[in-house]
Design a protein around this motif. Structure first.
Motif, PDB file in Angstrom:
ATOM      1  N   ARG A  50       0.855  -1.192   0.000  1.00 18.21           N
ATOM      2  CA  ARG A  50       0.000   0.000   0.000  1.00 18.21           C
ATOM      3  C   ARG A  50       0.889   1.239   0.000  1.00 18.21           C
ATOM      4  NH1 ARG A  50      -4.429  -0.781   4.458  1.00 18.21           N
ATOM      5  NH2 ARG A  50      -5.048   1.201   3.548  1.00 18.21           N
ATOM      6  N   PHE A  51       1.723   1.312  -1.010  1.00 20.37           N
ATOM      7  CA  PHE A  51       2.701   2.396  -1.116  1.00 20.37           C
ATOM      8  C   PHE A  51       2.021   3.766  -1.140  1.00 20.37           C
ATOM      9  CE2 PHE A  51       5.327   5.262  -3.706  1.00 20.37           C
ATOM     10  CZ  PHE A  51       6.469   5.292  -2.914  1.00 20.37           C
ATOM     11  N   ALA A  52       0.989   3.924  -1.964  1.00 21.18           N
ATOM     12  CA  ALA A  52       0.298   5.215  -2.064  1.00 21.18           C
ATOM     13  C   ALA A  52      -0.307   5.612  -0.725  1.00 21.18           C
ATOM     14  CB  ALA A  52      -0.779   5.162  -3.142  1.00 21.18           C
ATOM     15  N   ASP A  53      -0.868   4.642   0.016  1.00 24.50           N
ATOM     16  CA  ASP A  53      -1.432   4.943   1.330  1.00 24.50           C
ATOM     17  C   ASP A  53      -0.339   5.360   2.317  1.00 24.50           C
ATOM     18  OD1 ASP A  53      -3.969   4.300   0.421  1.00 24.50           O
ATOM     19  OD2 ASP A  53      -3.879   2.241   1.172  1.00 24.50           O
ATOM     20  N   ALA A  54       0.814   4.703   2.231  1.00 26.40           N
ATOM     21  CA  ALA A  54       1.924   5.052   3.124  1.00 26.40           C
ATOM     22  C   ALA A  54       2.407   6.476   2.843  1.00 26.40           C
ATOM     23  CB  ALA A  54       3.067   4.051   2.968  1.00 26.40           C
ATOM     24  N   VAL A  55       2.566   6.822   1.561  1.00 20.94           N
ATOM     25  CA  VAL A  55       3.015   8.171   1.194  1.00 20.94           C
ATOM     26  C   VAL A  55       1.970   9.205   1.617  1.00 20.94           C
ATOM     27  CG1 VAL A  55       3.595   9.703  -0.732  1.00 20.94           C
ATOM     28  CG2 VAL A  55       4.529   7.387  -0.651  1.00 20.94           C
ATOM     29  N   ALA A  56       0.695   8.924   1.345  1.00 21.12           N
ATOM     30  CA  ALA A  56      -0.372   9.851   1.724  1.00 21.12           C
ATOM     31  C   ALA A  56      -0.394  10.059   3.240  1.00 21.12           C
ATOM     32  CB  ALA A  56      -1.721   9.335   1.236  1.00 21.12           C
ATOM     33  N   GLY A  57      -0.194   8.989   3.989  1.00 19.66           N
ATOM     34  CA  GLY A  57      -0.148   9.109   5.448  1.00 19.66           C
ATOM     35  C   GLY A  57       1.018   9.957   5.922  1.00 19.66           C
ATOM     36  N   LEU A  58       2.163   9.774   5.300  1.00 18.98           N
ATOM     37  CA  LEU A  58       3.325  10.585   5.666  1.00 18.98           C
ATOM     38  C   LEU A  58       3.097  12.053   5.333  1.00 18.98           C
ATOM     39  CD1 LEU A  58       6.086   8.112   4.516  1.00 18.98           C
ATOM     40  CD2 LEU A  58       5.752   8.942   6.862  1.00 18.98           C
ATOM     41  N   ILE A  59       2.500  12.322   4.189  1.00 15.66           N
ATOM     42  CA  ILE A  59       2.200  13.712   3.814  1.00 15.66           C
ATOM     43  C   ILE A  59       1.205  14.307   4.817  1.00 15.66           C
ATOM     44  CG2 ILE A  59       1.102  15.166   2.061  1.00 15.66           C
ATOM     45  CD1 ILE A  59       2.281  13.193  -0.049  1.00 15.66           C
ATOM     46  N   ALA A  60       0.176  13.545   5.186  1.00 15.35           N
ATOM     47  CA  ALA A  60      -0.829  14.022   6.137  1.00 15.35           C
ATOM     48  C   ALA A  60      -0.214  14.311   7.505  1.00 15.35           C
ATOM     49  CB  ALA A  60      -1.953  12.994   6.267  1.00 15.35           C
ATOM     50  N   ARG A  61       0.858  13.609   7.838  1.00 16.63           N
ATOM     51  CA  ARG A  61       1.540  13.834   9.120  1.00 16.63           C
ATOM     52  C   ARG A  61       2.664  14.863   8.988  1.00 16.63           C
ATOM     53  NH1 ARG A  61       0.297   8.576   9.005  1.00 16.63           N
ATOM     54  NH2 ARG A  61       2.328   7.757   8.502  1.00 16.63           N
ATOM     55  N   ASN A  62       2.602  15.665   7.915  1.00 15.35           N
ATOM     56  CA  ASN A  62       3.537  16.775   7.685  1.00 15.35           C
ATOM     57  C   ASN A  62       4.991  16.349   7.574  1.00 15.35           C
ATOM     58  OD1 ASN A  62       1.496  18.783   7.651  1.00 15.35           O
ATOM     59  ND2 ASN A  62       1.423  18.691   9.887  1.00 15.35           N
ATOM     60  N   THR A  63       5.230  15.267   6.864  1.00 12.80           N
ATOM     61  CA  THR A  63       6.606  14.870   6.590  1.00 12.80           C
ATOM     62  C   THR A  63       7.259  15.961   5.751  1.00 12.80           C
ATOM     63  OG1 THR A  63       6.078  12.539   6.723  1.00 12.80           O
ATOM     64  CG2 THR A  63       8.022  13.123   5.423  1.00 12.80           C
ATOM     65  N   HIS A  64       8.482  16.350   6.120  1.00  9.59           N
ATOM     66  CA  HIS A  64       9.171  17.454   5.440  1.00  9.59           C
ATOM     67  C   HIS A  64       9.786  17.047   4.110  1.00  9.59           C
ATOM     68  CE1 HIS A  64       8.824  20.250   8.776  1.00  9.59           C
ATOM     69  NE2 HIS A  64       9.116  19.241   9.569  1.00  9.59           N
ATOM     70  N   GLY A  65      10.138  15.788   3.969  1.00  4.44           N
ATOM     71  CA  GLY A  65      10.787  15.395   2.733  1.00  4.44           C
ATOM     72  C   GLY A  65      10.914  13.893   2.605  1.00  4.44           C
ATOM     73  N   PHE A  66      11.211  13.479   1.384  1.00  3.45           N
ATOM     74  CA  PHE A  66      11.387  12.079   1.047  1.00  3.45           C
ATOM     75  C   PHE A  66      12.709  11.925   0.317  1.00  3.45           C
ATOM     76  CE2 PHE A  66       6.895  12.932   1.292  1.00  3.45           C
ATOM     77  CZ  PHE A  66       6.343  11.817   1.882  1.00  3.45           C
ATOM     78  N   LEU A  67      13.497  10.933   0.705  1.00  4.73           N
ATOM     79  CA  LEU A  67      14.754  10.620   0.018  1.00  4.73           C
ATOM     80  C   LEU A  67      14.628   9.238  -0.601  1.00  4.73           C
ATOM     81  CD1 LEU A  67      17.447  11.670   2.643  1.00  4.73           C
ATOM     82  CD2 LEU A  67      16.757  12.904   0.593  1.00  4.73           C
ATOM     83  N   GLU A  68      14.875   9.147  -1.900  1.00  5.56           N
ATOM     84  CA  GLU A  68      14.931   7.836  -2.535  1.00  5.56           C
ATOM     85  C   GLU A  68      16.399   7.443  -2.627  1.00  5.56           C
ATOM     86  OE1 GLU A  68      13.285   4.988  -6.047  1.00  5.56           O
ATOM     87  OE2 GLU A  68      12.741   7.100  -6.113  1.00  5.56           O
ATOM     88  N   ILE A  69      16.720   6.309  -2.022  1.00  5.83           N
ATOM     89  CA  ILE A  69      18.112   5.909  -1.893  1.00  5.83           C
ATOM     90  C   ILE A  69      18.496   4.829  -2.892  1.00  5.83           C
ATOM     91  CG2 ILE A  69      19.809   4.993  -0.243  1.00  5.83           C
ATOM     92  CD1 ILE A  69      18.077   6.224   1.970  1.00  5.83           C
ATOM     93  N   GLY A  70      17.562   4.162  -3.505  1.00  4.73           N
ATOM     94  CA  GLY A  70      17.842   3.051  -4.411  1.00  4.73           C
ATOM     95  C   GLY A  70      18.659   3.440  -5.629  1.00  4.73           C
ATOM     96  N   PRO A  71      19.222   2.437  -6.306  1.00  2.00           N
ATOM     97  CA  PRO A  71      20.112   2.704  -7.440  1.00  2.00           C
ATOM     98  C   PRO A  71      19.395   3.203  -8.689  1.00  2.00           C
ATOM     99  CG  PRO A  71      19.777   0.363  -7.192  1.00  2.00           C
ATOM    100  CD  PRO A  71      19.108   1.018  -6.003  1.00  2.00           C
TER     101      PRO A  71
END
Length: 160
Positions: A50-71
């Motif tokens: 449920r990737f979209a739900d996880a991202v939406a939840g993080l945005i709703a909780r005022n996450t300041h940023g996202f880092l993608e670390i994969g290659p």
């Protein structure tokens, strides 16, 4: 396959996370005790992501940023779209990418995280600078590598 996976999971040592985490199985914050159990990791294989739900939840909780670390950054565009659609000011930075100059991409992503991340992190004092090598005290002799320039503040009486 699941029985073999569960058997391997039972042989591992688990620990509570040191930072808050969000589950891509539930889309919600992870219970620290649950993530430190084999059952949590078994559900990662058997339940839908449920990737979209996880991202939406993080945005709703005022996450300041996202880092993608994969290659190969395949998630950053989807996260960026979710951020835009939510009207969030969160940043999305990638730290690697196929075909990129890897050191440059890493430094650019970290710089973006530093500049656009939460300001309270920048208010902390910096750690002490490493010791510098002692320099000689002898004056420079001979020609210098810099051009002759007039002084920044002229000496003598001010023009009338």
């Amino acid at each position: 396959m699941l029985d073999d996976f569960a058997e391997v999971l039972r042989t591992l040592d688990y620990h509570r996370p040191a930072v808050a985490m969000t589950s891509t199985v539930t889309g919600e914050p992870v219970d620290p005790d649950d993530i430190a159990s084999p059952g949590h990791w078994a559900r990662q294989v058997t339940e839908p992501v449920r990737f979209a739900d996880a991202v939406a939840g993080l945005i709703a909780r005022n996450t300041h940023g996202f880092l993608e670390i994969g290659p190969h950054p395949v998630l950053a565009p989807a996260i960026g779209q979710a951020v835009d659609e939510a009207g969030s000011t969160a940043f999305v930075a990638r730290l690697a990418g196929r075909g990129d100059d890897q050191p440059v991409r890493l430094l650019a992503g970290l710089a973006e995280a530093f500049v656009r991340g939460p300001s309270h992190r920048r208010d902390r004092p910096l750690p002490p600078a490493p010791a510098r090598a002692a320099r000689g005290s002898a004056p420079v002799r001979g020609p210098t590598p810099w051009p002759d320039r007039p002084p920044l503040v002229p000496s003598g009486p001010a023009p009338a």
